[in-house]
Design a protein around this motif. Structure first.
Motif, PDB file in Angstrom:
ATOM      1  N   PHE A 175       0.806  -1.215   0.000  1.00  0.00           N
ATOM      2  CA  PHE A 175       0.000   0.000   0.000  1.00  0.00           C
ATOM      3  C   PHE A 175       0.843   1.271   0.000  1.00  0.00           C
ATOM      4  O   PHE A 175       0.306   2.366   0.160  1.00  0.00           O
ATOM      5  CB  PHE A 175      -0.945   0.020   1.209  1.00  0.00           C
ATOM      6  CG  PHE A 175      -1.991  -1.059   1.179  1.00  0.00           C
ATOM      7  CD1 PHE A 175      -2.809  -1.225   0.076  1.00  0.00           C
ATOM      8  CD2 PHE A 175      -2.148  -1.913   2.254  1.00  0.00           C
ATOM      9  CE1 PHE A 175      -3.779  -2.206   0.046  1.00  0.00           C
ATOM     10  CE2 PHE A 175      -3.106  -2.906   2.232  1.00  0.00           C
ATOM     11  CZ  PHE A 175      -3.926  -3.066   1.116  1.00  0.00           C
ATOM     12  N   SER A 176       2.154   1.160  -0.136  1.00  0.00           N
ATOM     13  CA  SER A 176       3.005   2.345  -0.129  1.00  0.00           C
ATOM     14  C   SER A 176       3.083   2.934  -1.537  1.00  0.00           C
ATOM     15  O   SER A 176       2.904   2.231  -2.542  1.00  0.00           O
ATOM     16  CB  SER A 176       4.412   2.004   0.370  1.00  0.00           C
ATOM     17  OG  SER A 176       5.099   1.225  -0.578  1.00  0.00           O
ATOM     18  N   ALA A 177       3.341   4.239  -1.608  1.00  0.00           N
ATOM     19  CA  ALA A 177       3.458   4.901  -2.905  1.00  0.00           C
ATOM     20  C   ALA A 177       4.729   4.463  -3.647  1.00  0.00           C
ATOM     21  O   ALA A 177       4.831   4.660  -4.865  1.00  0.00           O
ATOM     22  CB  ALA A 177       3.448   6.417  -2.718  1.00  0.00           C
ATOM     23  N   ASN A 178       5.688   3.860  -2.929  1.00  0.00           N
ATOM     24  CA  ASN A 178       6.950   3.441  -3.551  1.00  0.00           C
ATOM     25  C   ASN A 178       6.912   1.986  -4.018  1.00  0.00           C
ATOM     26  O   ASN A 178       7.944   1.435  -4.423  1.00  0.00           O
ATOM     27  CB  ASN A 178       8.102   3.619  -2.556  1.00  0.00           C
ATOM     28  CG  ASN A 178       8.236   5.064  -2.102  1.00  0.00           C
ATOM     29  OD1 ASN A 178       8.051   5.979  -2.893  1.00  0.00           O
ATOM     30  ND2 ASN A 178       8.549   5.259  -0.833  1.00  0.00           N
ATOM     31  N   ALA A 179       5.742   1.319  -3.900  1.00  0.00           N
ATOM     32  CA  ALA A 179       5.653  -0.092  -4.282  1.00  0.00           C
ATOM     33  C   ALA A 179       5.994  -0.264  -5.763  1.00  0.00           C
ATOM     34  O   ALA A 179       5.621   0.556  -6.610  1.00  0.00           O
ATOM     35  CB  ALA A 179       4.257  -0.621  -3.991  1.00  0.00           C
ATOM     36  N   ASP A 180       6.713  -1.347  -6.079  1.00  0.00           N
ATOM     37  CA  ASP A 180       7.120  -1.601  -7.464  1.00  0.00           C
ATOM     38  C   ASP A 180       5.942  -1.989  -8.341  1.00  0.00           C
ATOM     39  O   ASP A 180       5.922  -1.706  -9.544  1.00  0.00           O
ATOM     40  CB  ASP A 180       8.190  -2.701  -7.503  1.00  0.00           C
ATOM     41  CG  ASP A 180       9.463  -2.280  -6.792  1.00  0.00           C
ATOM     42  OD1 ASP A 180       9.761  -1.064  -6.782  1.00  0.00           O
ATOM     43  OD2 ASP A 180      10.156  -3.150  -6.241  1.00  0.00           O
ATOM     44  N   LEU A 181       4.947  -2.661  -7.762  1.00  0.00           N
ATOM     45  CA  LEU A 181       3.801  -3.143  -8.519  1.00  0.00           C
ATOM     46  C   LEU A 181       2.553  -2.352  -8.161  1.00  0.00           C
ATOM     47  O   LEU A 181       2.404  -1.888  -7.030  1.00  0.00           O
ATOM     48  CB  LEU A 181       3.548  -4.633  -8.225  1.00  0.00           C
ATOM     49  CG  LEU A 181       4.687  -5.607  -8.534  1.00  0.00           C
ATOM     50  CD1 LEU A 181       4.300  -7.001  -8.100  1.00  0.00           C
ATOM     51  CD2 LEU A 181       5.041  -5.587 -10.020  1.00  0.00           C
ATOM     52  N   THR A 182       1.666  -2.198  -9.127  1.00  0.00           N
ATOM     53  CA  THR A 182       0.349  -1.632  -8.809  1.00  0.00           C
ATOM     54  C   THR A 182      -0.475  -2.708  -8.115  1.00  0.00           C
ATOM     55  O   THR A 182      -0.154  -3.912  -8.174  1.00  0.00           O
ATOM     56  CB  THR A 182      -0.369  -1.170 -10.082  1.00  0.00           C
ATOM     57  OG1 THR A 182      -0.680  -2.316 -10.885  1.00  0.00           O
ATOM     58  CG2 THR A 182       0.498  -0.208 -10.877  1.00  0.00           C
ATOM     59  N   LEU A 183      -1.558  -2.295  -7.464  1.00  0.00           N
ATOM     60  CA  LEU A 183      -2.387  -3.270  -6.751  1.00  0.00           C
ATOM     61  C   LEU A 183      -3.017  -4.273  -7.721  1.00  0.00           C
ATOM     62  O   LEU A 183      -3.288  -5.420  -7.355  1.00  0.00           O
ATOM     63  CB  LEU A 183      -3.478  -2.543  -5.959  1.00  0.00           C
ATOM     64  CG  LEU A 183      -2.991  -1.689  -4.783  1.00  0.00           C
ATOM     65  CD1 LEU A 183      -4.167  -1.093  -4.037  1.00  0.00           C
ATOM     66  CD2 LEU A 183      -2.147  -2.517  -3.833  1.00  0.00           C
ATOM     67  N   LYS A 184      -3.283  -3.852  -8.973  1.00  0.00           N
ATOM     68  CA  LYS A 184      -3.831  -4.781  -9.959  1.00  0.00           C
ATOM     69  C   LYS A 184      -2.841  -5.890 -10.326  1.00  0.00           C
ATOM     70  O   LYS A 184      -3.233  -6.976 -10.763  1.00  0.00           O
ATOM     71  CB  LYS A 184      -4.233  -4.021 -11.221  1.00  0.00           C
ATOM     72  CG  LYS A 184      -5.541  -3.259 -11.105  1.00  0.00           C
ATOM     73  CD  LYS A 184      -5.937  -2.686 -12.455  1.00  0.00           C
ATOM     74  CE  LYS A 184      -7.295  -2.004 -12.381  1.00  0.00           C
ATOM     75  NZ  LYS A 184      -7.720  -1.458 -13.700  1.00  0.00           N
ATOM     76  N   GLN A 185      -1.539  -5.606 -10.161  1.00  0.00           N
ATOM     77  CA  GLN A 185      -0.508  -6.564 -10.551  1.00  0.00           C
ATOM     78  C   GLN A 185      -0.161  -7.546  -9.443  1.00  0.00           C
ATOM     79  O   GLN A 185       0.597  -8.481  -9.667  1.00  0.00           O
ATOM     80  CB  GLN A 185       0.763  -5.812 -10.979  1.00  0.00           C
ATOM     81  CG  GLN A 185       0.565  -4.947 -12.220  1.00  0.00           C
ATOM     82  CD  GLN A 185       1.762  -4.055 -12.495  1.00  0.00           C
ATOM     83  OE1 GLN A 185       2.452  -3.648 -11.569  1.00  0.00           O
ATOM     84  NE2 GLN A 185       2.005  -3.769 -13.779  1.00  0.00           N
ATOM     85  N   ILE A 186      -0.701  -7.355  -8.242  1.00  0.00           N
ATOM     86  CA  ILE A 186      -0.383  -8.231  -7.109  1.00  0.00           C
ATOM     87  C   ILE A 186      -1.224  -9.498  -7.212  1.00  0.00           C
ATOM     88  O   ILE A 186      -2.435  -9.452  -7.489  1.00  0.00           O
ATOM     89  CB  ILE A 186      -0.628  -7.509  -5.783  1.00  0.00           C
ATOM     90  CG1 ILE A 186       0.342  -6.318  -5.674  1.00  0.00           C
ATOM     91  CG2 ILE A 186      -0.441  -8.441  -4.600  1.00  0.00           C
ATOM     92  CD1 ILE A 186       0.144  -5.481  -4.446  1.00  0.00           C
ATOM     93  N   ALA A 187      -0.602 -10.646  -6.971  1.00  0.00           N
ATOM     94  CA  ALA A 187      -1.260 -11.933  -7.202  1.00  0.00           C
ATOM     95  C   ALA A 187      -2.206 -12.334  -6.076  1.00  0.00           C
ATOM     96  O   ALA A 187      -2.977 -13.275  -6.218  1.00  0.00           O
ATOM     97  CB  ALA A 187      -0.192 -13.025  -7.397  1.00  0.00           C
TER      98      ALA A 187
END
Length: 730
Positions: A300-312
């Motif tokens: 949920f951080s703004a620095n996350a490498d993946l968007t939430l849609k890309q999380i499995a």
């Protein structure tokens, strides 16, 4: 025994006495048996019912509190989302307003004067000034550029006025012309984190700089006449968004009007700052990318490498699906074995969704604590009930015995009354002849002697009536004054005098005063605890004076107090309490009376205050940060209670620090007059509070202000009721 037998044979008095006493004893024995049976039966049933009550309530309490918590979470994030969206929309509307004005200047230049007084210096000492700047390659001395800029300078006052509305929010408004010049205000403002965030600050890093290359100008790449919101850019570690709107001249698009703002600043300005729950917020766009977040790391951080849609994760995918398809809701997810509740709502103006993440453990702890408290109350009440039953069992036996003795005495006296000698009339007439006209001859013989006694009594009554008629006029005024004094005492007793309202908190000081202008008052104050942490403080001023105002005051105070206890058990919706009070006071209010009200919920634990002002004088607030008193003016003014039952009231919130002080008062303070009919006034009150009362306790503040009013009024009579209430955190 023989003597008693002879009395019973020859005396009707003794026969009636024996019959009465026998009936009294028989009735007592029957009633006493029924009483004992009822007491023991009730005690047995209660001993079986209380354990069943606890078992039945456990599951219901768990479900209701869990649902209530979830509703609170959803309502919280909805409120934050609406506030954030409204604030962003307000900024957009201001940009569009400036753009419309620029269009008028550029399309109709003959209607406006050109202002060649250009300002090229930076703003100093917080002064609101529009500054003119030029892109590289643009000649400021070129006639067409100067004339166009001089025409655009007409927008300066509007930009200053708009910018002045955002003193608490770092935001930069600016105009970029297709001719290469830029008009800006507050371009060097810094964010809450102390960073230069506006895209205009990029000029400081480039030697050759063209304002027409900024996002605000670039995103307006068509002529549909609509505003455009930029993507989120990182500028000086700040996530910045830009919104621009085109303006036109007679040839087409002449430039854009825009604002830059940090998402962190907009969130801090808009979102609820309450600290009584553990939650973290994030803002997600429609692609699933986190634009702004309280999380420094994780999905949920703004620095996350993946968007939430890309999380499995299945939970995350289900959450994103709900957020994109539903306007608002709440979902339970699990990350790394830890459960969270995520409440979400739309943020249309930002083309995204606002969410708050809550720890599931918080609900569990709250459930267990609530169940434990409820069961403690049940056990305590259970012990009290059984103790009362045991205590009053003996008390009632004593009372029953006392009643038996009383009934025996009454029976004896009744019998004696029926056999009283007829010569009683003679002795009582002697008393009447001595002037004792209150004496009544009481004979119930059923013959001519009884009628004679009645005629004598009627004659005495007629004499007393004539005498009373003579004295009534002289005593009427005294009775009225006595009645008013009683009313004043009753009304005064209704107002709380104990200012230590709870023993659970010692971090506050409280004091209040009510001085009516007449015998009775239309002002009132009230203070009481809703629970261990929340304190209600209220001050009000009823229209008019005297008895009508006092009656309306009693009604208003009773309704406000009762509805507060009924409606604020598990929430702080004070606006609904005032709204319902207004509806009840408007009902059958044929006299058109009304009352101004300021009421607040003070959380003694968190120092948060939720308040509603219905046409009342603005309180004075001492803030430790500024260390001076200022008037607490609500964002929106609402009418008095009792005027119309269609009014929707709103409440406002603030958090006090240690040492902060709040003074509530009625208009009898500021409208006190001196011998020359001059008003005491709000300015004088504010000056006294800042010069004399900064370090004073609530009782010294109220007494000190009243002393200054007396000095000001001199020999002038008190014109209106004076009521003050002062609250201060230690």
């Amino acid at each position: 025994m023989e003597t008693l037998k002879r009395k019973l044979e020859h005396s009707i008095e003794w026969k009636i006495l024996l019959l009465s006493l026998g009936g009294a004893v028989t009735s007592f024995v029957c009633i006493f048996c029924v009483f004992l049976f009822t007491v023991f039966s009730t005690e047995e049933k209660l001993s079986l019912w209380f354990p069943l009550l606890k078992n039945n309530l456990s599951e219901e309490i768990t479900q209701n509190i869990s649902n209530s918590k979830k509703r609170i979470y959803v309502n919280h994030v909805i409120g934050d989302g609406v506030t954030l969206d409204l604030n962003v929309r307000k900024c957009m509307d201001d940009v569009e307003l400036i753009a419309m004005s620029m269009t008028n200047y550029m399309k109709y230049p003959k209607h406006y004067k050109r202002n060649y007084d250009f300002r090229f210096d930076e703003v100093k000492d917080g002064e609101k000034t529009v500054v003119s700047r030029f892109s590289s390659g643009v000649n400021p001395r070129e006639r067409s550029v100067r004339d166009d800029l001089a025409l655009a300078n007409n927008i300066n006052d509007l930009m200053v006025s708009v910018s002045s509305q955002y003193t608490a929010l770092p935001i930069v408004f600016y105009v970029i012309s297709k001719k290469g010049y830029c008009l800006s205000i507050n371009s060097n403002d810094k964010s809450y984190h102390g960073n230069l965030f506006s895209f205009l600050s990029l000029k400081n890093t480039k030697r050759f700089f063209d304002y027409r290359e900024l996002p605000a100008y670039v995103i307006q790449n068509n002529t549909d006449g609509k505003g455009r919101l930029s993507n989120v850019y990182i500028n000086n570690s700040e996530p910045v968004i830009c919104y621009s709107f085109p303006y036109y001249d007679d040839k087409g698009v002449a430039g854009v009007v825009a604002f830059d703002v940090s998402l962190y600043d907009m969130a801090a300005f808009s979102l609820d700052s309450a600290t009584d729950h553990e939650w973290k917020m994030f803002l997600m766009d429609n692609t699933g990318k986190i634009q702004m977040s309280d999380f420094s790391e994780g999905v949920f951080s703004a620095n996350a490498d993946l968007t939430l849609k890309q999380i499995a994760s299945a939970d995350i995918k289900d959450l994103i699906k709900k957020m994109l398809s539903e306007k608002t809701g709440i979902s339970l997810i699990s990350i790394d074995g830890i459960s969270y509740y995520v409440a979400y709502t739309e943020a249309p103006s930002l083309h995204g969704h606002l969410a708050a993440v809550y720890f599931d453990d918080e609900i569990r702890v709250s459930l267990e604590k609530s169940k434990e408290n409820i069961f403690k109350i049940i056990d305590k009440k259970n012990s009290i009930v059984f103790e009362l039953i045991r205590k009053y069992r003996g008390v009632m036996c004593f009372v029953m015995a006392l009643l038996l003795m009383l009934s025996l005495i009454i029976s004896y006296r009744v019998v004696k009354a029926y056999t009283r000698p007829i010569k009683q009339i003679s002795s009582e007439i002697k008393s009447l002849s001595k002037g004792n006209l209150d004496k009544q001859i009481s004979v119930k013989s059923g013959d001519e002697i009884e009628k004679l006694a009645e005629n004598i009594n009627n004659m005495v009554i007629e004499i007393k009536r004539k005498m009373h008629s003579i004295s009534r006029v002289s005593s009427e005024k005294e009775k009225i004054e006595a009645t008013m004094n009683v009313a004043k005492t009753i009304q005064s007793n209704m107002l709380p005098k104990d200012f230590i309202v709870t023993e659970h908190h010692g971090n506050y000081e409280l004091y209040a005063m009510n001085l009516p202008a007449k015998s009775v008052s239309g002002d009132f104050y009230d203070l009481f605890m809703l629970d261990e942490d929340r304190l209600i403080v209220t001050i009000a001023d009823v229209s008019g004076k005297g008895i009508p105002a006092a009656l309306f005051m009693v009604i208003s105070m009773t309704i406000l107090r009762n509805l507060s206890h009924m409606m604020l058990k598990d929430n702080n919706d004070l606006a609904s309490v005032v709204k319902q009070s207004n509806i009840q006071l408007c009902d059958n209010n044929k006299e058109g009376m009304f009352v101004t009200v300021f009421t607040a919920i003070v959380n003694l634990k968190t120092r948060e205050i939720s308040y509603v002002s219905a046409g009342h004088n603005p309180p004075l607030l001492l803030s430790r940060k500024k260390w001076k008193y200022e008037f607490l003016n609500p964002p929106k003014i609402f009418p008095m209670v009792g005027v119309s039952d269609l009014i929707e009231y709103e409440q406002n919130n603030l958090i006090l620090d240690e040492g902060d002080c709040l003074l509530l008062y009625t208009d009898g303070v500021t409208e006190a007059i001196d011998e020359h009919e001059k008003l005491f006034g709000e300015t004088r009150l504010l000056k006294i509070m800042n010069e004399e009362m900064l370090n004073a306790s609530p009782d010294k503040i109220i007494k000190g202000v009243y002393s200054r009013i007396l000095e000001f009024a001199g020999k002038a009579e008190q014109f209106d009721d004076i009521t003050m209430l002062c609250f201060r955190f230690k």
